[in-house]
Write a protein that holds these residues in place. Sequence first.
Motif, PDB file in Angstrom:
ATOM      1  N   LEU A  16       0.790  -1.230  -0.020  1.00 51.95           N
ATOM      2  CA  LEU A  16      -0.160   0.068   0.034  1.00 51.95           C
ATOM      3  C   LEU A  16       0.973   1.203   0.203  1.00 51.95           C
ATOM      4  O   LEU A  16       1.865   1.373   0.844  1.00 51.95           O
ATOM      5  N   HIS A  17       0.565   2.078  -0.859  1.00 56.00           N
ATOM      6  CA  HIS A  17       1.455   3.451  -1.145  1.00 56.00           C
ATOM      7  C   HIS A  17       0.479   4.519  -1.800  1.00 56.00           C
ATOM      8  O   HIS A  17      -0.576   4.191  -2.125  1.00 56.00           O
ATOM      9  N   GLN A  18       1.041   5.841  -1.521  1.00 57.01           N
ATOM     10  CA  GLN A  18       0.434   6.517  -2.393  1.00 57.01           C
ATOM     11  C   GLN A  18       1.200   7.325  -3.268  1.00 57.01           C
ATOM     12  O   GLN A  18       2.516   7.100  -3.278  1.00 57.01           O
ATOM     13  N   ASP A  19       0.658   7.797  -4.513  1.00 55.11           N
ATOM     14  CA  ASP A  19       1.659   8.155  -5.538  1.00 55.11           C
ATOM     15  C   ASP A  19       1.736   9.802  -5.494  1.00 55.11           C
ATOM     16  O   ASP A  19       0.480  10.554  -5.671  1.00 55.11           O
ATOM     17  N   LYS A  20       2.851  10.279  -4.971  1.00 55.66           N
ATOM     18  CA  LYS A  20       2.666  11.806  -4.865  1.00 55.66           C
ATOM     19  C   LYS A  20       4.113  12.181  -5.285  1.00 55.66           C
ATOM     20  O   LYS A  20       4.537  13.269  -4.767  1.00 55.66           O
TER      21      LYS A  20
ATOM     22  N   ARG B 279      -4.563   5.591  -1.147  1.00 48.15           N
ATOM     23  CA  ARG B 279      -3.861   4.712  -0.732  1.00 48.15           C
ATOM     24  C   ARG B 279      -3.864   3.322  -1.577  1.00 48.15           C
ATOM     25  O   ARG B 279      -5.217   2.946  -1.564  1.00 48.15           O
ATOM     26  N   HIS B 280      -3.089   2.631  -2.130  1.00 49.92           N
ATOM     27  CA  HIS B 280      -3.445   1.283  -3.085  1.00 49.92           C
ATOM     28  C   HIS B 280      -2.280   0.534  -3.183  1.00 49.92           C
ATOM     29  O   HIS B 280      -1.093   0.914  -2.992  1.00 49.92           O
ATOM     30  N   GLY B 281      -2.605  -0.783  -3.520  1.00 52.49           N
ATOM     31  CA  GLY B 281      -1.376  -1.670  -3.901  1.00 52.49           C
ATOM     32  C   GLY B 281      -1.810  -2.840  -4.488  1.00 52.49           C
ATOM     33  O   GLY B 281      -3.135  -2.990  -4.789  1.00 52.49           O
TER      34      GLY B 281
ATOM     35  N   LEU C 290      -0.050   5.671 -16.639  1.00 55.20           N
ATOM     36  CA  LEU C 290       0.198   7.099 -17.301  1.00 55.20           C
ATOM     37  C   LEU C 290       0.059   8.068 -16.238  1.00 55.20           C
ATOM     38  O   LEU C 290      -1.003   8.338 -15.675  1.00 55.20           O
ATOM     39  N   ARG C 291       0.902   8.956 -16.375  1.00 52.87           N
ATOM     40  CA  ARG C 291       0.991  10.231 -15.304  1.00 52.87           C
ATOM     41  C   ARG C 291       1.640  11.338 -15.919  1.00 52.87           C
ATOM     42  O   ARG C 291       2.267  11.371 -16.936  1.00 52.87           O
ATOM     43  N   VAL C 292       0.859  12.589 -15.446  1.00 57.43           N
ATOM     44  CA  VAL C 292       1.489  13.690 -15.575  1.00 57.43           C
ATOM     45  C   VAL C 292       2.474  14.092 -14.642  1.00 57.43           C
ATOM     46  O   VAL C 292       2.344  14.262 -13.329  1.00 57.43           O
TER      47      VAL C 292
HETATM   48 FE    FE Z   1       0.897   3.535  -7.211  1.00 55.58          FE
END
Ligand code: FE
Length: 209
Positions: A122-126, A177-179, A201-203
């Motif tokens: 589990l983590h956040q993309d930041k 939060r996701h994983g 895909l991310r900006v």
């Molecule tokens: Fe992620």
Amino acid sequence: MSAILEVKTTVEGFRLWPAALDAQTQADLVDAVLARLGEGPFYRPQTPGGRPFSVKMSNFGPLGWVSDRGGYRYQATHPQTGRAWPDIPPVLLALWDATVGGPRRPDACLVNLYRQGAKMGLHQDKDEADLGAPVLSVSLGDAAMFRIGPAQGGRTTGLKLESGDVCALTGPARLARHGIDRVMEGSSRLIPGGGRLNLTLRVAGLSPR
Ligand code: FE
Ligand code: MD3
């Protein structure tokens, strides 16, 4: 693309399009990924604490997400070859336009390969400059159990992601939060050598001006 299915989780803004990509599109996308791996091979990053990820990674696009003793960041070159990342497959940019759209196209595509036993805690993309921009994710190959919960913590929801599924994280879900709890090994024959591929895909960078 199939009709949008707004999955009810504890997180608003999580959008899932099950089986958005038909079998031919999935196979073409795998070919597009494989064709780019000579130029940008999979490698196993390390956490800032020095532990290897179980997931193998590469990136496409101007920026790629990397992790090592120096921390998490985006950079323009492959950490092992020193070369620029390959370009983002055009079909993925078209998928972005058709789903989340918006003023900016993605400048980063993280490629995750889950082989036997690989998972992601589990983590956040930041690590992205603009946390208001959506994230779009494509699952290919073996099915996986995905877990998502609110940014602040609290109850999480598990759901299965299958080959051809596309999901978007928008608004309040962007910092969820996701994983990946586990991959159902052998559930698909799409990926040569087996396993699961995830394309996100991310900006990532600052907006040019
Ligand atoms: Fe992620
Ligand atoms: C929810 N990858 O690379 S994709 C990652 O399947 C990552 O490889 C997983 O989490 C994978 O960071 C999950 C779905 C996903 C991607 C980005 C998100 C879910 C997200 C960003 C915010 C919230």
